[in-house]
Design a protein around this motif. Sequence first.
Motif, PDB file in Angstrom:
ATOM      1  N   GLU A  22      -3.435   3.976  -0.266  1.00  0.00           N
ATOM      2  CA  GLU A  22      -4.027   3.407  -1.482  1.00  0.00           C
ATOM      3  C   GLU A  22      -3.313   2.119  -1.838  1.00  0.00           C
ATOM      4  O   GLU A  22      -2.089   2.042  -1.731  1.00  0.00           O
ATOM      5  CB  GLU A  22      -3.896   4.375  -2.650  1.00  0.00           C
ATOM      6  CG  GLU A  22      -4.654   5.668  -2.482  1.00  0.00           C
ATOM      7  CD  GLU A  22      -4.495   6.619  -3.677  1.00  0.00           C
ATOM      8  OE1 GLU A  22      -3.617   6.347  -4.540  1.00  0.00           O
ATOM      9  OE2 GLU A  22      -5.219   7.603  -3.710  1.00  0.00           O
ATOM     10  N   GLU A  23      -4.078   1.158  -2.301  1.00  0.00           N
ATOM     11  CA  GLU A  23      -3.471  -0.101  -2.718  1.00  0.00           C
ATOM     12  C   GLU A  23      -2.549   0.142  -3.905  1.00  0.00           C
ATOM     13  O   GLU A  23      -2.899   0.862  -4.838  1.00  0.00           O
ATOM     14  CB  GLU A  23      -4.557  -1.114  -3.080  1.00  0.00           C
ATOM     15  CG  GLU A  23      -4.001  -2.498  -3.298  1.00  0.00           C
ATOM     16  CD  GLU A  23      -5.086  -3.563  -3.382  1.00  0.00           C
ATOM     17  OE1 GLU A  23      -4.714  -4.739  -3.434  1.00  0.00           O
ATOM     18  OE2 GLU A  23      -6.270  -3.205  -3.407  1.00  0.00           O
ATOM     19  N   GLU A  24      -1.381  -0.443  -3.845  1.00  0.00           N
ATOM     20  CA  GLU A  24      -0.394  -0.316  -4.917  1.00  0.00           C
ATOM     21  C   GLU A  24      -0.866  -1.149  -6.094  1.00  0.00           C
ATOM     22  O   GLU A  24      -1.234  -2.304  -5.957  1.00  0.00           O
ATOM     23  CB  GLU A  24       0.966  -0.803  -4.418  1.00  0.00           C
ATOM     24  CG  GLU A  24       2.052  -0.793  -5.423  1.00  0.00           C
ATOM     25  CD  GLU A  24       2.530   0.590  -5.830  1.00  0.00           C
ATOM     26  OE1 GLU A  24       3.536   0.649  -6.532  1.00  0.00           O
ATOM     27  OE2 GLU A  24       1.904   1.603  -5.477  1.00  0.00           O
ATOM     28  N   SER A  25      -0.877  -0.528  -7.277  1.00  0.00           N
ATOM     29  CA  SER A  25      -1.363  -1.253  -8.459  1.00  0.00           C
ATOM     30  C   SER A  25      -0.240  -1.805  -9.303  1.00  0.00           C
ATOM     31  O   SER A  25       0.876  -1.476  -9.191  1.00  0.00           O
ATOM     32  CB  SER A  25      -2.229  -0.341  -9.317  1.00  0.00           C
ATOM     33  OG  SER A  25      -1.577   0.864  -9.595  1.00  0.00           O
ATOM     34  N   TYR A  47       0.009  -3.372   4.358  1.00  0.00           N
ATOM     35  CA  TYR A  47      -1.182  -2.655   4.804  1.00  0.00           C
ATOM     36  C   TYR A  47      -1.107  -2.201   6.264  1.00  0.00           C
ATOM     37  O   TYR A  47      -1.337  -1.027   6.562  1.00  0.00           O
ATOM     38  CB  TYR A  47      -2.430  -3.512   4.585  1.00  0.00           C
ATOM     39  CG  TYR A  47      -3.688  -2.812   5.025  1.00  0.00           C
ATOM     40  CD1 TYR A  47      -4.263  -1.824   4.239  1.00  0.00           C
ATOM     41  CD2 TYR A  47      -4.280  -3.126   6.248  1.00  0.00           C
ATOM     42  CE1 TYR A  47      -5.408  -1.151   4.652  1.00  0.00           C
ATOM     43  CE2 TYR A  47      -5.429  -2.467   6.663  1.00  0.00           C
ATOM     44  CZ  TYR A  47      -5.979  -1.481   5.868  1.00  0.00           C
ATOM     45  OH  TYR A  47      -7.106  -0.816   6.283  1.00  0.00           O
ATOM     46  N   TYR A  77       0.829  -1.202   0.000  1.00  0.00           N
ATOM     47  CA  TYR A  77       0.000   0.000   0.000  1.00  0.00           C
ATOM     48  C   TYR A  77       0.866   1.255   0.000  1.00  0.00           C
ATOM     49  O   TYR A  77       1.876   1.331   0.698  1.00  0.00           O
ATOM     50  CB  TYR A  77      -0.931  -0.001   1.216  1.00  0.00           C
ATOM     51  CG  TYR A  77      -2.011  -1.047   1.065  1.00  0.00           C
ATOM     52  CD1 TYR A  77      -3.275  -0.693   0.632  1.00  0.00           C
ATOM     53  CD2 TYR A  77      -1.739  -2.389   1.315  1.00  0.00           C
ATOM     54  CE1 TYR A  77      -4.263  -1.654   0.458  1.00  0.00           C
ATOM     55  CE2 TYR A  77      -2.715  -3.354   1.140  1.00  0.00           C
ATOM     56  CZ  TYR A  77      -3.972  -2.972   0.709  1.00  0.00           C
ATOM     57  OH  TYR A  77      -4.936  -3.924   0.521  1.00  0.00           O
TER      58      TYR A  77
END
Length: 81
Positions: free
Chosen positions: A78-81, A52, A2
Motif C-alpha cells: 500500500e502506498e504510504e500516506s 515501490y 510503500y
Amino acid sequence: MYRVIMLNDDFTSMEFVVEVLVDIFHKDEITAEQIMMRVHKGGRATVGIYPYDIAVTKTTKAMDRAKEQGYPFRMLVEEES
C-alpha cells in the motif's frame, strides 16, 4: 514509499512466517518473531516501508515461496500516506 503488510491466516505456520521475515525482509530473529505475533494477534502487521520496486519484489518472493510450500499466505503493498 510503500508499506508492505502481512495478513494473518489460519494455515500458514508461524515458523514459515518467521523464515520469510528473516530471509526475504532481513529481520533479525527477535524482530521477526515480534512481527509474526502482531500478525497472529492483530490480523495484520506492517513488515516494512520500501520504495515501490523493492516492496513489490520482496512481496512477490514471499508469496511465491508460500505458494511453493502450499500456504495461503497473503501480503499487501500500500502506498504510504
